[in-house]
Design an enzyme around this catalytic site. Structure first.
Site, PDB file in Angstrom:
ATOM      1  N   TYR A  15     -51.893 127.197 -16.659  1.00 48.33           N
ATOM      2  CA  TYR A  15     -51.471 126.195 -17.405  1.00 48.33           C
ATOM      3  C   TYR A  15     -52.386 125.052 -17.215  1.00 48.33           C
ATOM      4  O   TYR A  15     -52.174 123.949 -17.957  1.00 48.33           O
ATOM      5  CB  TYR A  15     -49.985 125.737 -17.372  1.00 48.33           C
ATOM      6  CG  TYR A  15     -49.168 127.003 -17.536  1.00 48.33           C
ATOM      7  CD1 TYR A  15     -48.899 127.355 -18.844  1.00 48.33           C
ATOM      8  CD2 TYR A  15     -48.509 127.708 -16.317  1.00 48.33           C
ATOM      9  CE1 TYR A  15     -48.234 128.509 -18.948  1.00 48.33           C
ATOM     10  CE2 TYR A  15     -47.967 128.629 -16.298  1.00 48.33           C
ATOM     11  CZ  TYR A  15     -47.460 129.174 -17.880  1.00 48.33           C
ATOM     12  OH  TYR A  15     -46.737 130.273 -17.958  1.00 48.33           O
ATOM     13  N   HIS A  20     -50.241 121.332 -23.113  1.00 44.99           N
ATOM     14  CA  HIS A  20     -48.688 121.280 -22.855  1.00 44.99           C
ATOM     15  C   HIS A  20     -48.789 120.449 -21.417  1.00 44.99           C
ATOM     16  O   HIS A  20     -47.567 119.706 -21.052  1.00 44.99           O
ATOM     17  CB  HIS A  20     -48.241 122.769 -22.670  1.00 44.99           C
ATOM     18  CG  HIS A  20     -46.508 122.635 -23.098  1.00 44.99           C
ATOM     19  ND1 HIS A  20     -46.170 121.628 -24.085  1.00 44.99           N
ATOM     20  CD2 HIS A  20     -45.682 123.369 -22.901  1.00 44.99           C
ATOM     21  CE1 HIS A  20     -44.858 122.234 -24.251  1.00 44.99           C
ATOM     22  NE2 HIS A  20     -44.478 123.143 -23.610  1.00 44.99           N
ATOM     23  N   PHE A  64     -41.134 123.986 -14.152  1.00 44.95           N
ATOM     24  CA  PHE A  64     -41.523 124.468 -15.244  1.00 44.95           C
ATOM     25  C   PHE A  64     -40.990 123.598 -16.532  1.00 44.95           C
ATOM     26  O   PHE A  64     -40.047 122.909 -16.410  1.00 44.95           O
ATOM     27  CB  PHE A  64     -41.432 126.019 -15.504  1.00 44.95           C
ATOM     28  CG  PHE A  64     -42.474 126.507 -15.066  1.00 44.95           C
ATOM     29  CD1 PHE A  64     -43.585 127.131 -15.451  1.00 44.95           C
ATOM     30  CD2 PHE A  64     -41.936 127.403 -13.672  1.00 44.95           C
ATOM     31  CE1 PHE A  64     -44.428 127.900 -14.478  1.00 44.95           C
ATOM     32  CE2 PHE A  64     -42.673 128.064 -13.045  1.00 44.95           C
ATOM     33  CZ  PHE A  64     -44.148 128.259 -13.557  1.00 44.95           C
ATOM     34  N   ASN A  66     -39.275 123.667 -19.313  1.00 44.65           N
ATOM     35  CA  ASN A  66     -38.117 123.917 -19.945  1.00 44.65           C
ATOM     36  C   ASN A  66     -36.862 123.529 -19.024  1.00 44.65           C
ATOM     37  O   ASN A  66     -35.691 123.426 -19.398  1.00 44.65           O
ATOM     38  CB  ASN A  66     -37.665 125.484 -20.463  1.00 44.65           C
ATOM     39  CG  ASN A  66     -38.795 125.790 -21.572  1.00 44.65           C
ATOM     40  OD1 ASN A  66     -39.459 124.805 -22.015  1.00 44.65           O
ATOM     41  ND2 ASN A  66     -38.716 126.894 -21.969  1.00 44.65           N
ATOM     42  N   ASN A 112     -39.052 121.032 -25.815  1.00 46.61           N
ATOM     43  CA  ASN A 112     -37.913 121.822 -24.884  1.00 46.61           C
ATOM     44  C   ASN A 112     -37.912 121.054 -23.332  1.00 46.61           C
ATOM     45  O   ASN A 112     -36.909 120.835 -22.727  1.00 46.61           O
ATOM     46  CB  ASN A 112     -38.436 123.178 -24.466  1.00 46.61           C
ATOM     47  CG  ASN A 112     -38.022 123.987 -25.618  1.00 46.61           C
ATOM     48  OD1 ASN A 112     -37.124 123.883 -26.411  1.00 46.61           O
ATOM     49  ND2 ASN A 112     -39.123 125.199 -25.924  1.00 46.61           N
TER      50      ASN A 112
END
Length: 186
Positions: A15, A20, A64, A66, A112
């Protein structure tokens, strides 16, 4: 005065340079400019710095995206920081690439990470939204946000990140209203 600056993203090399993770990228730039390094602590990577007479705690949650609220809530409580001294740095699909918008409070706008924070601490906290654009086919949103910036965007990214760092400094020194008036008009 103490501030918590939380940059949202996902941990791990898969990531690292994705859209994001712009929150992580902005906090990395802030830490580098402040000559501090992140340490692996509870619920995230944390760095501490000072800005004039203010103490800043930089947080990159390791929960993470969320579940970002768990880290944010923990560090707010642990450091006894009020919500009005919290700034969450996050990507935003509804803004064109590189657009920056500071809001003193508001909804999660379908994000989220913000949704989880809001569930745990409410919506009365500032957020700095970094536009990542929405140039993706219908139904491919997840692939888009988890992809790297385009080559064109990578050229412009350092300047946009530096402006985001300036906004964070202004938020801590002058407050949300002054900072919104100065930067949201651009």
């Amino acid at each position: 005065m103490k501030y918590l600056i939380a940059g949202l993203g996902n941990i791990g090399p898969d990531y690292e340079n994705t859209r994001h993770n712009i929150g992580f990228m902005i906090l990395d730039a802030f830490a580098k400019a402040s000559n501090v390094v992140f340490q692996d602590k509870r619920y995230g990577f944390v760095a501490e710095t000072r800005l004039r007479n203010r103490s800043l705690l930089l947080l990159k949650p390791s929960t993470f995206m969320n579940l970002s609220g768990n880290a944010v809530r923990y560090w707010l409580q642990h450091e006894k920081i009020d919500n009005e001294h919290l700034l969450v740095v996050v990507d935003d699909l509804s803004l064109p690439f590189g657009s920056l918008r500071l809001k003193s409070k508001g909804s999660d706008a379908g994000h989220n990470g913000l949704k989880n924070i809001q569930e745990l601490i409410g919506q009365n906290y500032a957020r700095l939204r970094f536009g990542i654009g929405n140039d993706f086919p219908r139904g491919r949103q997840v692939d888009y946000v988890l992809s790297e910036f385009s080559d064109e965007e990578k050229i412009l990214l350092p300047q946009k990140i530096e402006t985001a760092v300036d906004i964070i400094r202004s938020f801590c020194l002058s407050g949300a209203d002054v900072t919104m008036n100065q930067y949201n008009k651009r």
